[in-house]
Design a protein around this motif. Structure first.
Motif, PDB file in Angstrom:
ATOM      1  N   ALA A 266       0.848  -1.187   0.000  1.00  0.00           N
ATOM      2  CA  ALA A 266       0.000   0.000   0.000  1.00  0.00           C
ATOM      3  C   ALA A 266       0.887   1.241   0.000  1.00  0.00           C
ATOM      4  N   VAL A 267       0.636   2.146  -0.950  1.00  0.00           N
ATOM      5  CA  VAL A 267       1.454   3.352  -1.111  1.00  0.00           C
ATOM      6  C   VAL A 267       0.555   4.579  -0.964  1.00  0.00           C
ATOM      7  N   GLU A 268       0.869   5.464  -0.017  1.00  0.00           N
ATOM      8  CA  GLU A 268       0.119   6.709   0.121  1.00  0.00           C
ATOM      9  C   GLU A 268       0.611   7.712  -0.905  1.00  0.00           C
ATOM     10  N   PRO A 270      -0.448  11.616  -2.670  1.00  0.00           N
ATOM     11  CA  PRO A 270       0.933  12.029  -2.902  1.00  0.00           C
ATOM     12  C   PRO A 270       1.838  11.909  -1.689  1.00  0.00           C
ATOM     13  N   GLY A 271       1.288  11.566  -0.540  1.00  0.00           N
ATOM     14  CA  GLY A 271       2.106  11.404   0.654  1.00  0.00           C
ATOM     15  C   GLY A 271       1.650  12.303   1.779  1.00  0.00           C
ATOM     16  N   GLY A 272       2.218  12.056   2.934  1.00  0.00           N
ATOM     17  CA  GLY A 272       1.850  12.820   4.113  1.00  0.00           C
ATOM     18  C   GLY A 272       1.892  11.967   5.365  1.00  0.00           C
ATOM     19  N   GLY A 273       1.595  10.678   5.207  1.00  0.00           N
ATOM     20  CA  GLY A 273       1.786   9.735   6.289  1.00  0.00           C
ATOM     21  C   GLY A 273       0.541   9.264   7.009  1.00  0.00           C
ATOM     22  N   ALA A 274      -0.566  10.021   6.948  1.00  0.00           N
ATOM     23  CA  ALA A 274      -1.755   9.642   7.706  1.00  0.00           C
ATOM     24  C   ALA A 274      -2.314   8.296   7.246  1.00  0.00           C
ATOM     25  N   LEU A 275      -2.455   8.123   5.937  1.00  0.00           N
ATOM     26  CA  LEU A 275      -2.991   6.862   5.430  1.00  0.00           C
ATOM     27  C   LEU A 275      -1.980   5.732   5.577  1.00  0.00           C
ATOM     28  N   ALA A 279      -2.725   2.193   7.318  1.00  0.00           N
ATOM     29  CA  ALA A 279      -2.516   0.949   6.572  1.00  0.00           C
ATOM     30  C   ALA A 279      -1.657  -0.041   7.341  1.00  0.00           C
ATOM     31  N   GLN A 280      -0.803   0.451   8.227  1.00  0.00           N
ATOM     32  CA  GLN A 280       0.041  -0.444   9.006  1.00  0.00           C
ATOM     33  C   GLN A 280      -0.762  -1.287   9.989  1.00  0.00           C
ATOM     34  N   GLY A 281      -2.026  -0.916  10.194  1.00  0.00           N
ATOM     35  CA  GLY A 281      -2.897  -1.740  11.009  1.00  0.00           C
ATOM     36  C   GLY A 281      -3.520  -2.881  10.237  1.00  0.00           C
ATOM     37  N   ALA A 287       5.324  -3.395   4.084  1.00  0.00           N
ATOM     38  CA  ALA A 287       4.572  -3.340   2.830  1.00  0.00           C
ATOM     39  C   ALA A 287       3.812  -2.033   2.679  1.00  0.00           C
ATOM     40  N   VAL A 288       4.098  -1.047   3.520  1.00  0.00           N
ATOM     41  CA  VAL A 288       3.423   0.247   3.476  1.00  0.00           C
ATOM     42  C   VAL A 288       4.458   1.334   3.204  1.00  0.00           C
TER      43      VAL A 288
END
Length: 311
Positions: A266-268, A270-275, A279-281, A287-288
């Motif tokens: 799973a790739v967020e 454009p980015g930022g880290g919240a998603l 996803a790490q849950g 894989a994130v």
């Protein structure tokens, strides 16, 4: 190997986000297209002052998501599956080939304007951390009235629930949630009560406009965060896009569905880290990825892991 691109929603915006996009032909093309359609330089939309407007915020998130996804695709590191939280569903649909970017720009501008005009002040959203959805729903039921409405709007994780509504109702929800054991109750950077019936009329107006756009069957799997399942018919995806402002976001279930459909990374975008953190849950931590931490790392990881479809 199958790769999911996740596109974030409102609240992930930041000043200068379009100026910080990669120096890549795909980004330049995306900014030019946006300027031609909107009639304004998109680089004027990401100032701190401009981002006080819901319209500027949602357009910036659409443009940035499409620009970064196009950059990765041009570098042979595109997605096999897409999903977006709230406004993030729109760049997801563009990247999937369902909507033309030009139509998405016009419709997102209308979407944001409808939301902003309906609730210029006095409403918003609050994130409750540490309580499960049934507990938060019980608190909302105790607090919500006709004069001070509140609704469960997002189930982002098993114990991260977002509530939308009137300012007074949100303050009561936050107070009761903390007294019931929530670790945190945080007001989000949102000026509107998204993902609840308070936006039914606006969603209906947007749906009528969206129905006139030309839509295509998705070229990669599109997972709806309102339904937490993949959609394959173009008209159903367009309807889903239009109505998602008034429907709860089932983000945790959406990620689980993507995993069950075969997404391995799973790739967020454009980015930022919240998603990525959410996803790490669901996915293994390794894989994130967060595209905001650097596209080179994303491209290398995707190429290293390889693809099951031979691309």
């Amino acid at each position: 190997m199958s790769f999911l691109f996740m596109f974030p929603g409102q609240g992930s915006q930041r000043a200068g986000m379009l100026h910080a996009l990669p120096d890549d032909p795909a980004v330049a093309q995306t900014l030019t297209e946006a300027g031609d359609v909107l009639g304004v330089d998109p680089l004027t939309l990401d100032t701190a002052e401009a981002l006080r407007s819901t319209v500027a915020v949602q357009l910036c998130l659409l443009i940035a998501g499409v620009a970064v996804a196009r950059t990765l695709t041009r570098q042979d590191a595109g997605p096999d599956m897409v999903a977006g939280l709230s406004i993030g569903a729109w760049p997801a649909a563009v990247v999937a080939g369902v909507l033309e970017f030009s139509d998405a720009l016009r419709l997102v501008r209308l979407r944001a304007q409808l939301m902003e005009d309906a609730y210029p002040s006095g409403y918003g959203m609050v994130a409750i951390i540490g309580l499960a959805e049934p507990e938060v729903s019980g608190i909302v039921a105790q607090v919500s009235t006709t004069a001070t409405p509140a609704y469960v709007a997002n189930v982002n994780a098993e114990r991260q629930i977002v509530v939308a509504g009137n300012d007074a109702a949100l303050a009561r929800v936050a107070e009761r949630a903390l007294s019931h054991g929530a670790s945190k109750a945080t007001r989000l950077c949102m000026a509107v009560p998204s993902h609840c019936p308070l936006l039914d009329a606006q969603a209906a107006e947007l749906a009528a406009a969206a129905a006139k756009a030309t839509a295509h069957a998705p070229q990669v799997t599109y997972v709806s965060s309102s339904r937490a399942r993949a959609l394959f018919r173009a008209n159903l995806i367009v309807e889903d896009l239009a109505w998602n402002m008034a429907r709860p976001v089932l983000w945790h279930d959406t990620l689980r569905h993507a995993l069950e459909r075969g997404a391995n990374m799973a790739v967020e975008v454009p980015g930022g880290g919240a998603l990525a953190r959410l996803a790490q849950g669901v996915f293994a931590a390794e894989a994130v990825l967060d595209a905001g931490a650097g596209l080179d790392a994303v491209r290398v990881r995707i190429r290293r892991w390889g693809r099951g479809d031979g691309r």
